[in-house]
Scaffold this motif. Sequence first.
Motif: not given
Length: 493
Positions: A166-193
């Motif tokens: 949790a970042t401690g920052d407010v993030v605005y969507r439909e309502t004010p929400r708690q900010g957060a950062i996910l750390t994701r691991t992957a074999a790679s992030h190479i996509r069809v795109g």
Amino acid sequence: MFEQEASATVGDKVGWRFEDTYARLPEVLFVPTAPAPVKAPRVAVLNHGLAGELGLDLEAISEEAAARLFAGQDVPAGARPIAQAYAGHQYGHFTMLGDGRAILLGEHRDPSGRLVDVQFKGSGRTRYSRGGDGLAVLGPMLREHIISEAMAALGVPTTRSLAVVATGDVVYRETPRQGAILTRTAASHIRVGTFQFAAGIGEPDVLRALADYAIERHDPELADAPDKYRAFLSAAVDRQAALIARWQNVGFLHGVMNTDNMAVSGETIDYGPCAFMNAYDPRTVFSSIDRGGRYAYENQPGIAQWNLARLAEALLPLLDPDQQKAIAIATEVLEEFPERFESYWLAGMRKKLGLQTAELGDLDLVRSLLDWMHTMGADFTNTFRDLASDEPPAGDRFQDPEFLAWHARWRERLGREGDRAEAFALMRSVNPAVVPRNHRVEEALAAAEQGDDLSVMHDLLAALASPFEDRPEHAKYREPPADDRGYRTFCGT
């Protein structure tokens, strides 16, 4: 200077071994990007099990240091943060995209020598944010953590979550929400795109460099093959056929099977509007934005093939200088998908019914059961689990004449397998007792976001870690909701 030295010390303690192989590709494929400052980072969850697999020791640093690390405030030594460029067909419409709220730190070398991408999600604006804030909120990031860990425990190839902060920052969507950062691991992030982007800019050297890099990461045995690009396309087709079969075998629905969410590694990526099916219905859709049912459960194999056709289009210049010959090569490879998918899917379904041998009538046997489940609104997960016993399944629906006729047919087929106890043991090893039921996931997210209570999530994660064990203390996680026909999931942006 002091902060850099402190960051390096933290990284050394954790055991990072960062490389920047993707950042050595042509610069048009990425842009250097630093994580945004955050107000007051605090740990929501650390995945110590995954860290151990990666050769990392998160217990070697304080929780405060871990919060700063996974909020991007202390970038580890050797990391070279970048945002990746890619394109995508989103619900069939082509768009040039990129990491609008994600930053790739680099590739960590794990104890086996494998390179593993480490990426922040929700760490601020990038060049590709297209007017967005580049941020994420706590609920969706915890959802990705829960679902990705469940998928890993179920044996489905997947990206993983190493931490949520949790970042401690407010993030605005439909309502004010708690900010957060996910750390994701992957074999790679190479996509069809990613390949669509490289092909779209019209620079053949960039496309070739990307393809050679992807082969080196995921199919190194093909590097010297005379037809390596055809072989790479074939390998990608096979991985996707196996992946979609695996997730359909456990009743999972991916809500956004856009080409930017199909990784060439064959791992599931992006757990926004996704969910597990309760009552079996092949037309099930959970995503709030999939109003036409493009990514309904029954459509997902066909969509996977459609996405792979977009990969093949991007690779045409590498398959053969003559476009018509290149199209013929691509078409031949793509036409292998339906047979490969059905082979993987049926192999998985045979195991779900305790069958280790193959007979011609097996496909009809499986489809007959699924048709009955659809008619009766039977729970997908529990029906297969309930069959894994010498005792007849309990419940009124199992007294239905159609089911009883099917059950007798199945038991006759099972009798040709030999040891019945062995067959039931096989069924219990592939038919989960526990999956992340939608109402239980929502319960955990609500407790975390509204009550700052993470215990509900940790209890759920404990049950999901051993999905094939039928433990009395996890009985509540087996129960489907009374009715989830109106249930919808959202992408979190």
